[in-house]
Design an enzyme around this catalytic site. Structure first.
Site, PDB file in Angstrom:
ATOM      1  N   THR A   2       0.916  -1.134   0.000  1.00  0.00           N
ATOM      2  CA  THR A   2       0.000   0.000   0.000  1.00  0.00           C
ATOM      3  C   THR A   2       0.940   1.165   0.000  1.00  0.00           C
ATOM      4  O   THR A   2       2.122   1.024   0.349  1.00  0.00           O
ATOM      5  CB  THR A   2      -0.901   0.010   1.268  1.00  0.00           C
ATOM      6  OG1 THR A   2      -1.819  -1.069   1.176  1.00  0.00           O
ATOM      7  CG2 THR A   2      -1.696   1.300   1.440  1.00  0.00           C
ATOM      8  N   THR A  34      -3.971   1.398  -2.669  1.00  0.00           N
ATOM      9  CA  THR A  34      -3.604   0.028  -2.317  1.00  0.00           C
ATOM     10  C   THR A  34      -4.120  -1.011  -3.295  1.00  0.00           C
ATOM     11  O   THR A  34      -5.142  -0.790  -3.955  1.00  0.00           O
ATOM     12  CB  THR A  34      -4.149  -0.318  -0.900  1.00  0.00           C
ATOM     13  OG1 THR A  34      -3.640  -1.588  -0.487  1.00  0.00           O
ATOM     14  CG2 THR A  34      -5.667  -0.358  -0.855  1.00  0.00           C
TER      15      THR A  34
HETATM   16  O1  DON Z   1      -7.517  -0.717   3.036  1.00  0.00           O
HETATM   17  C1  DON Z   1      -6.863  -1.242   3.923  1.00  0.00           C
HETATM   18  O2  DON Z   1      -6.972  -0.974   5.093  1.00  0.00           O
HETATM   19  C2  DON Z   1      -5.808  -2.280   3.550  1.00  0.00           C
HETATM   20  N1  DON Z   1      -6.169  -2.921   2.310  1.00  0.00           N
HETATM   21  C3  DON Z   1      -4.468  -1.596   3.507  1.00  0.00           C
HETATM   22  C4  DON Z   1      -3.369  -2.599   3.264  1.00  0.00           C
HETATM   23  C5  DON Z   1      -2.029  -2.124   3.664  1.00  0.00           C
HETATM   24  O3  DON Z   1      -1.827  -1.045   4.173  1.00  0.00           O
HETATM   25  C6  DON Z   1      -0.936  -3.124   3.407  1.00  0.00           C
HETATM   26  N2  DON Z   1       0.304  -2.802   4.021  1.00  0.00           N
HETATM   27  N3  DON Z   1       0.996  -1.995   4.235  1.00  0.00           N
END
Ligand code: DON
Length: 574
Positions: A385, A403
């Site tokens: 993300t 993301t």
């Molecule tokens: O929207 C969300 O909360 C998640 N899909 C975000 C994923 C994320 O931040 C992955 N790592 N850093």
């Protein structure tokens, strides 16, 4: 009597200390712009911070061609899709908080993915009823209908100055002519090589010659270049209808997915009213549902507004913040979902009265076990993300978190499109009371339904004070919320963009009942004191890459910092 006195005190605290304003329907109402920003001051120059130097440079290029912050945001996001596909991209979604300088208009752009009409919870269960991590995280069943293209079209057409052909040009050029993937992208591809090998179009794209791209090799993505060109020429029709839509549906259905042309045709990016919370004289504009981030940040700041953190030693300061985090995450798990589908008690969650009640339950020297707060676990988040922050010469601001969810999303590329699909379906509470990949538990409010948006932790924010402004956000799964909160607190404490991005971090999310800590956050005295108060401290390796731009409106100095944890990032003032 005591009630009215209590009420008066609380009303006063609402007026003086902060809180969120509400419309009659309970939705958050825009508080007036911070008086200092009504001066229509312009910085006269611009700054961008993103997790990849090619993306930051793409944004600067579009600004130099006469674009504003929103055109630059389109350039940064589309370029990240090409050069940082492990984090975000054309097959994913984003959330943005924008500030338009000419009229002080603050708006939230919801380009979150949606569940396809044929979504079936049983697809995410093993025969024994346990969660099926495979279908939730890999392949076409894990993918929601992408929001990124529609969100960027909305950004460009409603807020930008340039045609999409110009703002998408750097991404198209990089996809067509190629670039050298950085160590992180090459490592990520190697990590998920086995998954990529399962889908021929994924292997063809990410494993040229059967292997991850070699160091220094030029890597091209002509299919993605063509899809962006169709979007540049036809807007939403270039992705959600016609040739691209047909290819997406064919590829998804041929590999066990259930998308239809109608799902794509029906997708809409939405403008929503942001959440606004006032804290210590600063106005924080942040993400409303279907993000849980802004609600949690507002709830935490409302609780903290009853304490003077500056008078506390580090252990008590951390104790107080963690107790506020714990309470906010409990509510996150229980109440929040897509506002178009669920009724949420936002007026309660965001009210200072509610925060007053929660504050009363915080003991001065002792942790509250989460099990004693009625209800709702965590995985190490993959750092997949991305967040970027922009302020342009006119004072327009864009705070955008984007993301594809987990490492290279679903790892599924739809043949002939260059579109890597997200695995955002895992952000739904697919199996009630079973944690998702970030350890978050959910209720029926976040159960999958046709067309519904899955709850997100993304918390793009803008913090406006009397003399200083910050555009801030981070990736990090469930830790996004607490990292952004800590960044806001550090900004309000006077830290610079680089200090904020570099600051050591900690996190608590109600369950599991532990404080996750970055190495070096606490000195031994603080760690001992926290342990004595009843906290379980657990070291965590991966923390989100925060990209921050600040504007000192007294000196008109802009500062841009990319998280030093990420060497390929770039914060630059132009
Ligand atoms: O929207 C969300 O909360 C998640 N899909 C975000 C994923 C994320 O931040 C992955 N790592 N850093």
């Amino acid at each position: 009597m005591s009630v009215s006195l209590h009420g008066r005190v609380l009303l006063l605290s609402l007026l003086l200390v902060g809180g969120v304003a509400f419309a009659a329907d309970g939705s958050p109402k825009l508080a007036p712009t911070h008086p200092s920003l009504q001066l229509q001051q312009r910085p006269g120059h611009a700054a961008i911070a993103s997790a990849n130097y090619l993306a930051t440079n793409a944004g600067l290029e579009v600004l130099a061609r006469g674009g504003n912050a929103f055109d630059a945001a389109v350039a940064v996001a589309s370029t990240l899709s090409v050069v940082e596909p492990e984090s975000s991209g054309i097959g994913g979604g984003f959330m943005a908080v924008l500030h338009r300088a000419k009229d002080g208009h603050d708006v939230f752009i919801d380009a979150r993915e949606t569940a396809p009409a044929a979504v079936n919870s049983k697809d995410y269960l093993n025969p024994d009823g346990s969660p099926n991590r495979e279908t939730a995280l890999k392949g076409p069943l894990s993918a929601g209908i992408p929001g990124e293209p529609a969100g960027l079209v909305l950004l460009a057409t409603r807020y930008g100055r340039l045609p999409l052909q110009q703002s998408l040009a750097p991404a198209i050029r990089l996809a067509r002519d190629g670039f050298k993937p950085d160590a992180r992208l090459r490592g990520t591809i190697a990590d998920v090589q086995q998954d990529l090998q399962r889908w021929p179009a994924s292997a063809a794209k990410y494993l040229p010659g059967g292997k991850p791209p070699a160091e220094g090799a030029i890597w091209r993505d002509p299919d993605q270049a063509r899809t962006w060109e169709l979007i540049a020429a036809h807007g939403n029709d270039g992705f959600y209808r016609g040739e691209t839509a047909q290819k997406l549906v064919n590829a998804v259905r041929a590999s066990g997915g259930n998308w239809t042309l109608a799902d794509l045709d029906g997708y809409q990016a939405k403008e929503r009213t942001p959440i606004v919370v006032n804290y210590r004289g600063y106005r924080i504009v942040t993400a409303p549902p279907p993000s849980s981030g802004g609600v949690a940040i507002a709830e935490i700041l409302n609780i903290l507004s009853g304490f003077d953190l500056s008078k506390m030693d580090q252990a008590h300061r951390v104790h107080t913040i963690v107790e506020a985090m714990r309470r906010a995450f409990r509510d996150h798990n229980d109440y929040l979902g897509d506002p178009d589908f669920v009724k949420m008690p936002l007026d309660m969650l965001l009210s200072p009265y509610y925060a007053d009640g929660l504050r009363q339950g915080i003991l001065p020297d002792q942790a509250t076990p989460s099990s004693m707060l009625p209800r709702a676990e965590a995985a190490e988040p993959g750092m997949h993300t991305t967040h970027f922050s922009i302020i342009d010469a006119d004072g327009n601001m864009a705070s955008i978190t984007s993301t594809v969810n987990y490492i290279l999303g679903s790892t599924f590329v739809a043949e002939g499109t260059g579109v890597l699909l997200n695995d955002e379906m895992d952000d739904f509470a697919l199996v009630p009371d079973k944690p998702n990949v970030y350890g978050l538990l959910g209720s029926s409010a976040n159960a999958p339904q046709p067309g519904k948006r899955m709850l997100s932790s993304m918390s793009p924010s803008i913090v406006i004070g009397a003399d200083r402004t910050a555009v801030i956000g981070s990736p990090g799964g469930s830790t996004i919320i607490t990292q952004v909160l800590e960044g806001i607190l550090h900004f309000i404490d006077g830290e610079s963009a680089l200090q904020i991005a570099a600051h050591k971090r900690f996190h608590h999310q109600y369950m599991p009942d532990e404080v996750m800590v970055e190495d070096g956050t606490f000195d031994p005295t603080t760690s001992d004191a926290l342990t004595k108060m009843g906290y379980m401290l657990k070291q965590r390796e991966s923390w989100g890459f925060m990209n921050v731009v600040t504007w000192d409106r007294k000196t008109n100095q802009l500062d841009a910092a990319s998280d030093p944890r990420r060497p390929s990032g770039l914060g630059k003032v132009q």
